[in-house]
Scaffold this motif. Structure first.
Motif, PDB file in Angstrom:
ATOM      1  N   ILE A 196       1.422   5.226   0.786  1.00  0.00           N
ATOM      2  CA  ILE A 196       0.915   6.321   1.621  1.00  0.00           C
ATOM      3  C   ILE A 196       1.609   7.608   1.173  1.00  0.00           C
ATOM      4  O   ILE A 196       2.842   7.681   1.173  1.00  0.00           O
ATOM      5  N   MET A 234       0.847  -1.202   0.000  1.00  0.00           N
ATOM      6  CA  MET A 234       0.000   0.000   0.000  1.00  0.00           C
ATOM      7  C   MET A 234       0.878   1.246   0.000  1.00  0.00           C
ATOM      8  O   MET A 234       1.878   1.304   0.721  1.00  0.00           O
ATOM      9  N   ALA A 286      -1.147   3.305   9.762  1.00  0.00           N
ATOM     10  CA  ALA A 286      -1.828   2.570   8.691  1.00  0.00           C
ATOM     11  C   ALA A 286      -1.935   1.080   9.015  1.00  0.00           C
ATOM     12  O   ALA A 286      -2.474   0.312   8.234  1.00  0.00           O
ATOM     13  N   SER A 310       8.953  10.136  11.197  1.00  0.00           N
ATOM     14  CA  SER A 310       7.706  10.421  10.468  1.00  0.00           C
ATOM     15  C   SER A 310       7.201   9.201   9.725  1.00  0.00           C
ATOM     16  O   SER A 310       5.999   8.907   9.714  1.00  0.00           O
ATOM     17  N   GLN A 341      11.751  16.971   1.420  1.00  0.00           N
ATOM     18  CA  GLN A 341      10.401  16.471   1.676  1.00  0.00           C
ATOM     19  C   GLN A 341      10.331  14.958   1.599  1.00  0.00           C
ATOM     20  O   GLN A 341      10.990  14.333   0.776  1.00  0.00           O
ATOM     21  N   ILE A 342       9.477  14.393   2.478  1.00  0.00           N
ATOM     22  CA  ILE A 342       9.128  12.977   2.343  1.00  0.00           C
ATOM     23  C   ILE A 342       7.910  12.935   1.424  1.00  0.00           C
ATOM     24  O   ILE A 342       6.850  13.449   1.786  1.00  0.00           O
ATOM     25  N   ASP A 343       8.060  12.370   0.237  1.00  0.00           N
ATOM     26  CA  ASP A 343       6.940  12.348  -0.714  1.00  0.00           C
ATOM     27  C   ASP A 343       5.943  11.251  -0.359  1.00  0.00           C
ATOM     28  O   ASP A 343       4.769  11.514  -0.170  1.00  0.00           O
ATOM     29  N   SER A 344       6.434  10.023  -0.295  1.00  0.00           N
ATOM     30  CA  SER A 344       5.521   8.904  -0.048  1.00  0.00           C
ATOM     31  C   SER A 344       6.290   7.698   0.474  1.00  0.00           C
ATOM     32  O   SER A 344       7.514   7.663   0.396  1.00  0.00           O
ATOM     33  N   ILE A 345       5.514   6.742   1.015  1.00  0.00           N
ATOM     34  CA  ILE A 345       6.124   5.474   1.416  1.00  0.00           C
ATOM     35  C   ILE A 345       5.251   4.331   0.908  1.00  0.00           C
ATOM     36  O   ILE A 345       4.069   4.533   0.604  1.00  0.00           O
ATOM     37  N   GLU A 346       5.870   3.188   0.787  1.00  0.00           N
ATOM     38  CA  GLU A 346       5.146   1.973   0.394  1.00  0.00           C
ATOM     39  C   GLU A 346       5.265   1.011   1.576  1.00  0.00           C
ATOM     40  O   GLU A 346       6.367   0.819   2.105  1.00  0.00           O
ATOM     41  N   VAL A 347       4.131   0.435   2.013  1.00  0.00           N
ATOM     42  CA  VAL A 347       4.184  -0.432   3.196  1.00  0.00           C
ATOM     43  C   VAL A 347       3.502  -1.776   2.923  1.00  0.00           C
ATOM     44  O   VAL A 347       2.658  -1.885   2.028  1.00  0.00           O
ATOM     45  N   ALA A 363       3.685   7.133  10.379  1.00  0.00           N
ATOM     46  CA  ALA A 363       2.677   6.980   9.324  1.00  0.00           C
ATOM     47  C   ALA A 363       2.390   5.509   9.048  1.00  0.00           C
ATOM     48  O   ALA A 363       1.239   5.114   8.850  1.00  0.00           O
ATOM     49  N   ALA A 364       3.446   4.692   9.060  1.00  0.00           N
ATOM     50  CA  ALA A 364       3.278   3.261   8.774  1.00  0.00           C
ATOM     51  C   ALA A 364       2.474   2.585   9.889  1.00  0.00           C
ATOM     52  O   ALA A 364       1.570   1.787   9.625  1.00  0.00           O
ATOM     53  N   LEU A 418      11.941  10.387  -1.239  1.00  0.00           N
ATOM     54  CA  LEU A 418      12.211  11.742  -0.772  1.00  0.00           C
ATOM     55  C   LEU A 418      12.478  12.660  -1.963  1.00  0.00           C
ATOM     56  O   LEU A 418      12.976  12.205  -2.992  1.00  0.00           O
ATOM     57  N   VAL A 458      13.209  11.713   9.263  1.00  0.00           N
ATOM     58  CA  VAL A 458      12.502  10.934   8.239  1.00  0.00           C
ATOM     59  C   VAL A 458      11.990   9.634   8.844  1.00  0.00           C
ATOM     60  O   VAL A 458      10.821   9.264   8.690  1.00  0.00           O
ATOM     61  N   LEU A 479       2.763  11.208   1.830  1.00  0.00           N
ATOM     62  CA  LEU A 479       3.014  12.023   3.029  1.00  0.00           C
ATOM     63  C   LEU A 479       3.171  13.502   2.687  1.00  0.00           C
ATOM     64  O   LEU A 479       2.605  14.365   3.334  1.00  0.00           O
ATOM     65  N   GLU A 480       3.966  13.784   1.652  1.00  0.00           N
ATOM     66  CA  GLU A 480       4.246  15.169   1.248  1.00  0.00           C
ATOM     67  C   GLU A 480       4.484  16.061   2.446  1.00  0.00           C
ATOM     68  O   GLU A 480       3.844  17.080   2.648  1.00  0.00           O
ATOM     69  N   GLN A 481       5.447  15.635   3.249  1.00  0.00           N
ATOM     70  CA  GLN A 481       5.690  16.284   4.529  1.00  0.00           C
ATOM     71  C   GLN A 481       7.154  16.737   4.578  1.00  0.00           C
ATOM     72  O   GLN A 481       8.041  15.964   4.230  1.00  0.00           O
ATOM     73  N   PRO A 482       7.404  17.999   4.986  1.00  0.00           N
ATOM     74  CA  PRO A 482       8.802  18.439   5.074  1.00  0.00           C
ATOM     75  C   PRO A 482       9.590  17.579   6.063  1.00  0.00           C
ATOM     76  O   PRO A 482       9.074  17.232   7.131  1.00  0.00           O
ATOM     77  N   ILE A 483      10.828  17.251   5.707  1.00  0.00           N
ATOM     78  CA  ILE A 483      11.669  16.452   6.598  1.00  0.00           C
ATOM     79  C   ILE A 483      11.888  17.196   7.912  1.00  0.00           C
ATOM     80  O   ILE A 483      11.921  16.614   8.982  1.00  0.00           O
TER      81      ILE A 483
END
Lengths: 217, 116
Positions: free
Chosen positions: A3, A1, B21, B13, B106-112, B17-18, B31, B10, A5-9
């Motif tokens: 997710i 899946m 979920a 965060s 920026q952290i764009d997205s993650i895959e879990v 988030a993981a 990133l 990183v 985030l589009e969140q500043p580090i």
């Protein structure tokens, strides 16, 4: 899946920096974040700035160093409030450290806070502390090629102080090349030629800063 | 040198988030990092390897998109890409320009992976 985030580090640091900034605005305090190498004359520049501005403004200093309180003692010896932050190895100041240092300063009574960041031309540039402006100090013995090696710090600075200009005759410093490199990186930043320990050029620099302080009062 | 601090942020965060979920494992982290920042790709990757050991991020693939600097001229309105060293307008030479890309961290997205 996936997710998104589009969140500043640096979200946490940036949020706290914004809180600091709001507090400074509310208290009408101008905060200057000073970036430079070890040995470039940050503390001497701060002492010269204090001397030039202390009649008009109430000043305090926050000193960031990996260890020791050598710098803050020099400031206190001039009768100026100084808070020492020891980062314990960290290469830069972060906004939560500033927040803690503010607890011991009387913001209502202050016009100017000089933040001396850890001596380092790299890491501090990425961290917002909530300051009104960043300036960078380069000293002549460090060499005219520093803007080419450390572009970031010259880009975030609103002004550049070229310190120790009295040593120009003994170092092979190409001022024209230096000025041109800074102009390419940061076309709008003024460059102040100064020798903090002799007082040369301090008045022009102090007047530039005084204008900025008056603007937030 | 501050990449370790950046990756610590990183990791916290991403882990939060993981967990929120209900995931058991993070497989990918993407990133965006601007070339005008002081963060270096190799140092970020090294820090990630060191920090992720023994966590739910261990073995995850770290994708870092380096973002090229781009500015907009406040005088002629031109938008142009440039390197780290030359900020003046590529069209009219004006020094009055505004950076519109290249400072991202920026952290764009993650895959879990979710539990079966």
């Amino acid at each position: 899946m996936q997710i998104n985030l589009e969140q500043p580090i640096l979200a946490k640091n940036d949020a706290l920096a914004q809180e600091n900034r709001a507090l400074f605005a509310e208290k009408h305090v101008f905060v200057l974040n000073i970036l430079a190498s070890p040995g470039s004359g940050k503390t001497s520049t701060i002492l010269a700035t204090i001397e030039a501005l202390r009649d008009e403004f109430n000043i305090a200093v926050i000193e960031g160093d990996i260890a020791s309180s050598v710098d803050s003692e020099k400031i206190k010896a001039q009768g100026i409030a100084a808070v020492q932050i020891n980062t314990g190895g960290a290469c830069h100041l972060e906004s939560n450290m500033i927040r803690k240092a503010l607890d011991v300063l009387d913001l209502d009574a202050l016009d100017l806070i000089l933040l001396e960041n850890v001596g380092n031309l790299v890491c501090p540039t990425d961290f917002d502390l909530g300051e009104n402006a960043k300036v960078m100090i380069l000293s002549v013995p460090e060499g005219d090629d520093k803007p080419l090696k450390y572009p970031g710090v010259f880009q975030v600075a609103e002004a550049v102080v070229l310190n120790k200009v009295d040593t120009m005759p003994v170092f092979n410093f190409n001022e024209e090349a230096f000025t041109e490199a800074v102009r390419q990186l940061n076309p709008q930043a003024p460059i102040f030629r100064m020798a903090a320990t002799t007082g040369e050029g301090v008045d022009e620099w102090a007047e530039w800063l005084a204008e900025k302080i008056r603007a937030v009062q | 040198m501050h990449e370790l601090g950046l990756m610590t942020g990183v990791m916290s965060s991403v882990t939060e988030a993981a967990r929120n979920a209900g995931a058991v494992r993070v497989t990918d982290i993407t990133l965006s990092v601007g070339e005008m920042t002081e963060a270096i790709q190799d140092a970020l990757e090294f820090a990630f390897e060191a920090l992720s050991e023994g966590t739910m991020c261990e073995g995850a693939k770290l994708h870092i998109n380096m973002v090229r600097p781009k500015s907009r001229c406040q005088e002629c309105g031109a938008e142009y890409e440039h390197d780290r060293f030359h900020m003046t307008c590529a069209e009219c030479g004006s020094p009055f320009t505004e950076l519109i890309a290249g400072k991202e961290m920026q952290i764009d997205s993650i895959e879990v992976d979710l539990p079966d």
